[in-house]
Design a protein around this motif. Structure first.
Motif, PDB file in Angstrom:
ATOM      1  N   SER A 125       4.542  28.575  -9.769  1.00 33.15           N
ATOM      2  CA  SER A 125       4.607  29.978 -10.187  1.00 33.15           C
ATOM      3  C   SER A 125       6.008  30.343 -10.656  1.00 33.15           C
ATOM      4  CB  SER A 125       4.212  30.876  -9.011  1.00 33.15           C
ATOM      5  OG  SER A 125       5.222  30.850  -8.026  1.00 33.15           O
ATOM      6  N   ASP A 126       6.103  31.522 -11.242  1.00 34.35           N
ATOM      7  CA  ASP A 126       7.401  32.035 -11.667  1.00 34.35           C
ATOM      8  C   ASP A 126       8.326  32.237 -10.467  1.00 34.35           C
ATOM      9  OD1 ASP A 126       5.619  34.066 -10.863  1.00 34.35           O
ATOM     10  OD2 ASP A 126       6.554  35.568 -12.126  1.00 34.35           O
ATOM     11  N   THR A 127       7.766  32.620  -9.322  1.00 37.80           N
ATOM     12  CA  THR A 127       8.588  32.828  -8.129  1.00 37.80           C
ATOM     13  C   THR A 127       9.091  31.504  -7.576  1.00 37.80           C
ATOM     14  OG1 THR A 127       7.318  34.812  -7.632  1.00 37.80           O
ATOM     15  CG2 THR A 127       8.703  33.933  -5.870  1.00 37.80           C
ATOM     16  N   ALA A 128       8.269  30.466  -7.619  1.00 42.47           N
ATOM     17  CA  ALA A 128       8.734  29.142  -7.193  1.00 42.47           C
ATOM     18  C   ALA A 128       9.928  28.718  -8.042  1.00 42.47           C
ATOM     19  CB  ALA A 128       7.609  28.117  -7.284  1.00 42.47           C
ATOM     20  N   MET A 129       9.859  28.994  -9.350  1.00 41.16           N
ATOM     21  CA  MET A 129      10.975  28.657 -10.247  1.00 41.16           C
ATOM     22  C   MET A 129      12.219  29.460  -9.882  1.00 41.16           C
ATOM     23  SD  MET A 129      11.707  26.564 -12.604  1.00 41.16           S
ATOM     24  CE  MET A 129      10.033  26.046 -12.894  1.00 41.16           C
ATOM     25  N   ALA A 130      12.042  30.748  -9.557  1.00 42.30           N
ATOM     26  CA  ALA A 130      13.182  31.574  -9.163  1.00 42.30           C
ATOM     27  C   ALA A 130      13.818  31.047  -7.883  1.00 42.30           C
ATOM     28  CB  ALA A 130      12.735  33.024  -8.982  1.00 42.30           C
ATOM     29  N   ALA A 131      12.998  30.643  -6.921  1.00 40.52           N
ATOM     30  CA  ALA A 131      13.532  30.110  -5.658  1.00 40.52           C
ATOM     31  C   ALA A 131      14.249  28.789  -5.888  1.00 40.52           C
ATOM     32  CB  ALA A 131      12.404  29.946  -4.637  1.00 40.52           C
ATOM     33  N   TYR A 132      13.720  27.978  -6.769  1.00 43.63           N
ATOM     34  CA  TYR A 132      14.363  26.711  -7.124  1.00 43.63           C
ATOM     35  C   TYR A 132      15.749  26.967  -7.716  1.00 43.63           C
ATOM     36  CZ  TYR A 132      15.255  22.488  -9.912  1.00 43.63           C
ATOM     37  OH  TYR A 132      15.821  21.385 -10.483  1.00 43.63           O
ATOM     38  N   MET A 133      15.834  27.892  -8.649  1.00 47.66           N
ATOM     39  CA  MET A 133      17.091  28.193  -9.320  1.00 47.66           C
ATOM     40  C   MET A 133      18.084  28.913  -8.417  1.00 47.66           C
ATOM     41  SD  MET A 133      16.661  26.885 -12.283  1.00 47.66           S
ATOM     42  CE  MET A 133      18.154  27.508 -13.023  1.00 47.66           C
ATOM     43  N   ALA A 134      17.598  29.747  -7.522  1.00 47.63           N
ATOM     44  CA  ALA A 134      18.470  30.603  -6.708  1.00 47.63           C
ATOM     45  C   ALA A 134      19.323  29.832  -5.708  1.00 47.63           C
ATOM     46  CB  ALA A 134      17.640  31.648  -5.971  1.00 47.63           C
ATOM     47  N   GLU A 135      18.913  28.621  -5.347  1.00 51.60           N
ATOM     48  CA  GLU A 135      19.749  27.862  -4.413  1.00 51.60           C
ATOM     49  C   GLU A 135      21.116  27.577  -5.028  1.00 51.60           C
ATOM     50  OE1 GLU A 135      19.329  24.155  -1.425  1.00 51.60           O
ATOM     51  OE2 GLU A 135      18.962  23.690  -3.536  1.00 51.60           O
ATOM     52  N   ALA A 136      21.143  27.223  -6.300  1.00 59.32           N
ATOM     53  CA  ALA A 136      22.400  26.908  -6.975  1.00 59.32           C
ATOM     54  C   ALA A 136      23.180  28.167  -7.343  1.00 59.32           C
ATOM     55  CB  ALA A 136      22.130  26.078  -8.222  1.00 59.32           C
ATOM     56  N   ASP A 137      22.463  29.228  -7.712  1.00 60.19           N
ATOM     57  CA  ASP A 137      23.130  30.454  -8.143  1.00 60.19           C
ATOM     58  C   ASP A 137      22.204  31.640  -7.894  1.00 60.19           C
ATOM     59  OD1 ASP A 137      24.634  32.451  -9.306  1.00 60.19           O
ATOM     60  OD2 ASP A 137      24.387  31.708 -11.360  1.00 60.19           O
ATOM     61  N   GLU A 138      22.391  32.295  -6.765  1.00 62.51           N
ATOM     62  CA  GLU A 138      21.520  33.399  -6.382  1.00 62.51           C
ATOM     63  C   GLU A 138      21.574  34.561  -7.380  1.00 62.51           C
ATOM     64  OE1 GLU A 138      20.850  35.932  -2.386  1.00 62.51           O
ATOM     65  OE2 GLU A 138      21.268  33.800  -2.058  1.00 62.51           O
ATOM     66  N   ALA A 139      22.628  34.644  -8.181  1.00 62.02           N
ATOM     67  CA  ALA A 139      22.742  35.702  -9.183  1.00 62.02           C
ATOM     68  C   ALA A 139      21.646  35.606 -10.241  1.00 62.02           C
ATOM     69  CB  ALA A 139      24.118  35.671  -9.839  1.00 62.02           C
ATOM     70  N   ILE A 140      20.988  34.436 -10.361  1.00 64.85           N
ATOM     71  CA  ILE A 140      19.877  34.305 -11.309  1.00 64.85           C
ATOM     72  C   ILE A 140      18.794  35.330 -10.993  1.00 64.85           C
ATOM     73  CG2 ILE A 140      18.539  32.569 -10.027  1.00 64.85           C
ATOM     74  CD1 ILE A 140      18.881  32.106 -13.666  1.00 64.85           C
ATOM     75  N   LEU A 141      18.711  35.766  -9.749  1.00 65.18           N
ATOM     76  CA  LEU A 141      17.680  36.729  -9.345  1.00 65.18           C
ATOM     77  C   LEU A 141      17.884  38.093  -9.987  1.00 65.18           C
ATOM     78  CD1 LEU A 141      17.259  35.743  -5.603  1.00 65.18           C
ATOM     79  CD2 LEU A 141      15.881  35.026  -7.569  1.00 65.18           C
ATOM     80  N   ASP A 142      19.081  38.353 -10.502  1.00 63.61           N
ATOM     81  CA  ASP A 142      19.309  39.601 -11.239  1.00 63.61           C
ATOM     82  C   ASP A 142      18.511  39.616 -12.543  1.00 63.61           C
ATOM     83  OD1 ASP A 142      21.018  40.574  -9.273  1.00 63.61           O
ATOM     84  OD2 ASP A 142      22.782  39.678 -10.226  1.00 63.61           O
ATOM     85  N   ASP A 143      18.138  38.442 -13.040  1.00 57.50           N
ATOM     86  CA  ASP A 143      17.344  38.309 -14.260  1.00 57.50           C
ATOM     87  C   ASP A 143      15.839  38.418 -13.978  1.00 57.50           C
ATOM     88  OD1 ASP A 143      16.857  37.647 -17.071  1.00 57.50           O
ATOM     89  OD2 ASP A 143      16.239  35.669 -16.355  1.00 57.50           O
ATOM     90  N   VAL A 144      15.454  38.295 -12.714  1.00 52.64           N
ATOM     91  CA  VAL A 144      14.044  38.306 -12.342  1.00 52.64           C
ATOM     92  C   VAL A 144      13.526  39.743 -12.346  1.00 52.64           C
ATOM     93  CG1 VAL A 144      12.405  37.767 -10.507  1.00 52.64           C
ATOM     94  CG2 VAL A 144      14.291  36.197 -11.002  1.00 52.64           C
ATOM     95  N   ASP A 145      12.395  39.941 -13.025  1.00 52.56           N
ATOM     96  CA  ASP A 145      11.800  41.273 -13.115  1.00 52.56           C
ATOM     97  C   ASP A 145      11.260  41.716 -11.752  1.00 52.56           C
ATOM     98  OD1 ASP A 145      12.238  41.147 -15.906  1.00 52.56           O
ATOM     99  OD2 ASP A 145      10.362  40.045 -16.155  1.00 52.56           O
ATOM    100  N   TRP A 146      11.302  42.999 -11.536  1.00 51.37           N
ATOM    101  CA  TRP A 146      10.772  43.662 -10.345  1.00 51.37           C
ATOM    102  C   TRP A 146      11.581  43.354  -9.095  1.00 51.37           C
ATOM    103  CZ3 TRP A 146       7.112  47.431 -10.833  1.00 51.37           C
ATOM    104  CH2 TRP A 146       6.487  47.524 -12.076  1.00 51.37           C
ATOM    105  N   SER A 147      10.936  43.318  -7.959  1.00 52.43           N
ATOM    106  CA  SER A 147      11.613  43.292  -6.656  1.00 52.43           C
ATOM    107  C   SER A 147      11.695  41.879  -6.095  1.00 52.43           C
ATOM    108  CB  SER A 147      10.837  44.156  -5.652  1.00 52.43           C
ATOM    109  OG  SER A 147      10.542  45.418  -6.191  1.00 52.43           O
ATOM    110  N   THR A 148      12.883  41.497  -5.640  1.00 55.51           N
ATOM    111  CA  THR A 148      13.054  40.231  -4.920  1.00 55.51           C
ATOM    112  C   THR A 148      13.797  40.495  -3.627  1.00 55.51           C
ATOM    113  OG1 THR A 148      15.180  39.651  -5.935  1.00 55.51           O
ATOM    114  CG2 THR A 148      13.192  38.855  -7.048  1.00 55.51           C
ATOM    115  N   VAL A 149      13.598  39.599  -2.676  1.00 57.17           N
ATOM    116  CA  VAL A 149      14.373  39.634  -1.448  1.00 57.17           C
ATOM    117  C   VAL A 149      14.594  38.201  -0.982  1.00 57.17           C
ATOM    118  CG1 VAL A 149      12.386  39.910   0.117  1.00 57.17           C
ATOM    119  CG2 VAL A 149      14.634  40.656   0.859  1.00 57.17           C
ATOM    120  N   VAL A 150      15.826  37.916  -0.599  1.00 58.75           N
ATOM    121  CA  VAL A 150      16.172  36.635  -0.005  1.00 58.75           C
ATOM    122  C   VAL A 150      16.463  36.891   1.467  1.00 58.75           C
ATOM    123  CG1 VAL A 150      17.888  34.771   0.085  1.00 58.75           C
ATOM    124  CG2 VAL A 150      17.071  35.628  -2.124  1.00 58.75           C
TER     125      VAL A 150
END
Length: 190
Positions: A125-150
Motif C-alpha cells: 500500500s501507499d502507507t507501507a511505502m511511506a513507512a519504508y521511506m520514513a525510516e531514512a527520513d521522517e520528513a518524507i511524511l510531510d509529503d504524505v496526504d492527510w493525517s499520519t502519526v509515528v
C-alpha cells in the motif's frame, strides 16, 4: 477513507469501533509501548471486538487504525500500523515489534515515485511505502496526504508525532470523525 487515532483516554466504545469498522472494513490495528520497553508492539488484522478487549489492558498512548484499502491488497500485512523501514514492505504477519510504527489516514498520491524496483506493483500500500521511506527520513511524511502519526518507543514510553489534520475528541485525537456521525450508513462503502 481510513480512520487513525491516538488514544490517551479510555478510547472509543465497542459500538464506535464497530462503526469505524463498518466504514473501513479491511482490518483494524493497534500499536503501543509497554512500560519500560524499547520497542513498539503492534497487532493488525483485528476485529472491533478484539480491539475493544485489548484497549482495556493497554498502556496509553495507544495508536488505533481501521483500514479502507485504496492501494495494495486487502490482507493483514497491509493493515496498519506499519513498522518503519524495510519491514513495512516485507512483514507478512499480524503481530510484531519495531522501534517505531506509522499509521495513516488518506491516500498518498505520489507514493509510486518511491517504489523500490524489487517490489511488485500492487503488492504494498501507499502507507507501507511511506513507512519504508520514513525510516531514512521522517520528513518524507510531510509529503504524505492527510493525517499520519509515528509512534516511537523512547525511555520505555511511546512518543507520538502527528502530522497534518487531526481532530480532538476528549483526550484522544482522530484523523476524522466520520464514524461519529449519526448517519454512518451514509458513509458506508461497498
Amino acid at each position: 477513507m481510513c480512520v487513525a487515532a491516538v488514544l490517551y483516554g479510555e478510547g472509543p466504545t465497542l459500538a464506535e469501533l464497530r462503526k469505524m469498522d463498518k466504514i473501513n472494513p479491511h482490518g483494524g490495528g493497534l500499536g503501543w509501548v509497554y512500560e519500560g520497553d524499547t520497542v513498539v508492539t503492534y497487532a493488525k488484522g483485528l476485529t472491533p471486538e478484539e480491539i475493544y478487549a485489548l484497549l482495556g489492558k493497554l498502556p496509553r498512548p495507544t495508536l488505533l487504525h481501521f483500514r479502507y484499502a485504496t492501494h495494495g491488497p486487502k490482507t493483514t500485512a497491509q493493515c496498519h500500523p506499519f513498522p518503519l523501514g524495510h519491514w513495512a514492505l516485507t512483514a507478512k504477519g499480524g503481530y510484531g515489534v519495531a522501534p517505531a510504527v506509522l499509521v495513516h489516514n488518506g491516500v498518498w498520491q505520489s507514493h509510486h515515485k518511491y517504489k523500490p524496483a524489487w517490489i511488485k506493483w500492487g503488492d504494498v500500500s501507499d502507507t507501507a511505502m511511506a513507512a519504508y521511506m520514513a525510516e531514512a527520513d521522517e520528513a518524507i511524511l510531510d509529503d504524505v496526504d492527510w493525517s499520519t502519526v509515528v509512534g516511537r518507543a523512547k525511555d520505555g514510553q511511546m512518543v507520538v508525532t502527528r502530522r497534518k489534520r487531526w481532530f480532538e475528541r476528549g483526550p484522544d485525537w482522530y484523523s476524522n470523525l466520520t464514524w461519529a456521525s449519526n448517519s454512518v450508513e451514509a458513509y458506508t462503502r461497498k
